[in-house]
Design a protein around this motif. Structure first.
Motif, PDB file in Angstrom:
ATOM      1  N   SER A   4       7.942 -30.286   7.631  1.00 22.05           N
ATOM      2  CA  SER A   4       7.818 -28.864   7.291  1.00 22.05           C
ATOM      3  C   SER A   4       7.407 -28.051   8.508  1.00 22.05           C
ATOM      4  CB  SER A   4       6.808 -28.663   6.153  1.00 22.05           C
ATOM      5  OG  SER A   4       5.522 -29.102   6.542  1.00 22.05           O
ATOM      6  N   ARG A  27      -0.764 -23.528   5.955  1.00 23.34           N
ATOM      7  CA  ARG A  27      -1.486 -23.286   4.710  1.00 23.34           C
ATOM      8  C   ARG A  27      -1.514 -24.586   3.919  1.00 23.34           C
ATOM      9  NH1 ARG A  27       1.381 -17.485   3.466  1.00 23.34           N
ATOM     10  NH2 ARG A  27       0.482 -16.414   5.265  1.00 23.34           N
ATOM     11  N   ASP A  28      -2.236 -24.600   2.801  1.00 22.85           N
ATOM     12  CA  ASP A  28      -2.361 -25.837   2.023  1.00 22.85           C
ATOM     13  C   ASP A  28      -1.018 -26.378   1.554  1.00 22.85           C
ATOM     14  OD1 ASP A  28      -5.097 -25.864   2.315  1.00 22.85           O
ATOM     15  OD2 ASP A  28      -5.466 -24.880   0.387  1.00 22.85           O
ATOM     16  N   ASP A  29      -0.165 -25.497   1.054  1.00 22.72           N
ATOM     17  CA  ASP A  29       1.087 -25.944   0.438  1.00 22.72           C
ATOM     18  C   ASP A  29       2.343 -25.615   1.232  1.00 22.72           C
ATOM     19  OD1 ASP A  29       0.831 -23.238   0.072  1.00 22.72           O
ATOM     20  OD2 ASP A  29       1.629 -23.241  -1.960  1.00 22.72           O
ATOM     21  N   CYS A  30       2.194 -24.919   2.368  1.00 26.38           N
ATOM     22  CA  CYS A  30       3.377 -24.521   3.130  1.00 26.38           C
ATOM     23  C   CYS A  30       3.011 -24.186   4.568  1.00 26.38           C
ATOM     24  CB  CYS A  30       4.052 -23.306   2.479  1.00 26.38           C
ATOM     25  SG  CYS A  30       3.052 -21.803   2.555  1.00 26.38           S
ATOM     26  N   ARG A  76       7.911 -25.118   2.461  1.00 27.65           N
ATOM     27  CA  ARG A  76       6.965 -25.870   1.627  1.00 27.65           C
ATOM     28  C   ARG A  76       6.702 -27.259   2.191  1.00 27.65           C
ATOM     29  NH1 ARG A  76       9.678 -23.336  -3.176  1.00 27.65           N
ATOM     30  NH2 ARG A  76      11.350 -24.701  -2.672  1.00 27.65           N
ATOM     31  N   LYS A  77       5.470 -27.687   2.020  1.00 23.44           N
ATOM     32  CA  LYS A  77       5.102 -29.064   2.355  1.00 23.44           C
ATOM     33  C   LYS A  77       5.362 -29.894   1.111  1.00 23.44           C
ATOM     34  CE  LYS A  77       1.501 -27.631   5.505  1.00 23.44           C
ATOM     35  NZ  LYS A  77       0.062 -27.602   5.789  1.00 23.44           N
ATOM     36  N   ARG A  78       5.893 -31.051   1.296  1.00 24.69           N
ATOM     37  CA  ARG A  78       6.156 -31.916   0.158  1.00 24.69           C
ATOM     38  C   ARG A  78       5.114 -33.007   0.113  1.00 24.69           C
ATOM     39  NH1 ARG A  78      10.172 -29.108   1.043  1.00 24.69           N
ATOM     40  NH2 ARG A  78      12.216 -28.984   0.187  1.00 24.69           N
ATOM     41  N   SER A  79       4.470 -33.107  -1.001  1.00 23.32           N
ATOM     42  CA  SER A  79       3.439 -34.120  -1.191  1.00 23.32           C
ATOM     43  C   SER A  79       4.101 -35.488  -1.339  1.00 23.32           C
ATOM     44  CB  SER A  79       2.631 -33.776  -2.438  1.00 23.32           C
ATOM     45  OG  SER A  79       1.887 -34.882  -2.853  1.00 23.32           O
ATOM     46  N   ARG A  82       4.038 -36.537  -4.941  1.00 19.88           N
ATOM     47  CA  ARG A  82       5.004 -35.837  -5.786  1.00 19.88           C
ATOM     48  C   ARG A  82       6.418 -36.341  -5.509  1.00 19.88           C
ATOM     49  NH1 ARG A  82       4.282 -29.924  -5.073  1.00 19.88           N
ATOM     50  NH2 ARG A  82       2.423 -30.336  -6.255  1.00 19.88           N
TER      51      ARG A  82
END
Length: 92
Positions: A4, A27-30, A76-79, A82
């Motif tokens: 990402s 950021r935390d999610d992206c 977006r960051k991919r967990s 997930r």
């Protein structure tokens, strides 16, 4: 470097090549990219800007009443958790 962040850095580099000053923020999610948009921008530059942000997961243009314009894009960051859950070949 996470994929990402690599995508975000590539988008920022393409925007910089058009002459825009960019900011990249984790950021935390992206990973977020922002650039102030000058008022006069040629049609060719707009095409290059749109081609660059097309690689993002989301993008937009924030315009204020004082005629400031900020281009934004997020990757977006991919967990890993997930990504692994429920995918093809996933066994419980």
């Amino acid at each position: 470097m996470p994929a990402s962040k690599e995508r975000a850095e590539a988008i920022a580099a393409r925007l910089s090549a058009v002459g825009l000053a960019t900011r990249v923020e984790e950021r935390d999610d992206c990973t977020a990219i922002e650039a102030e948009m000058p008022e006069p921008l040629s049609a060719e530059s707009w095409r290059e800007v749109l081609e660059a942000v097309a690689d993002a997961d989301r993008f937009g243009l924030l315009a204020t009443s004082s005629n400031d314009r900020t281009l934004w894009a997020v990757v977006r960051k991919r967990s890993p958790r997930r990504a692994m859950s429920g995918g093809p070949g996933h066994q419980r």
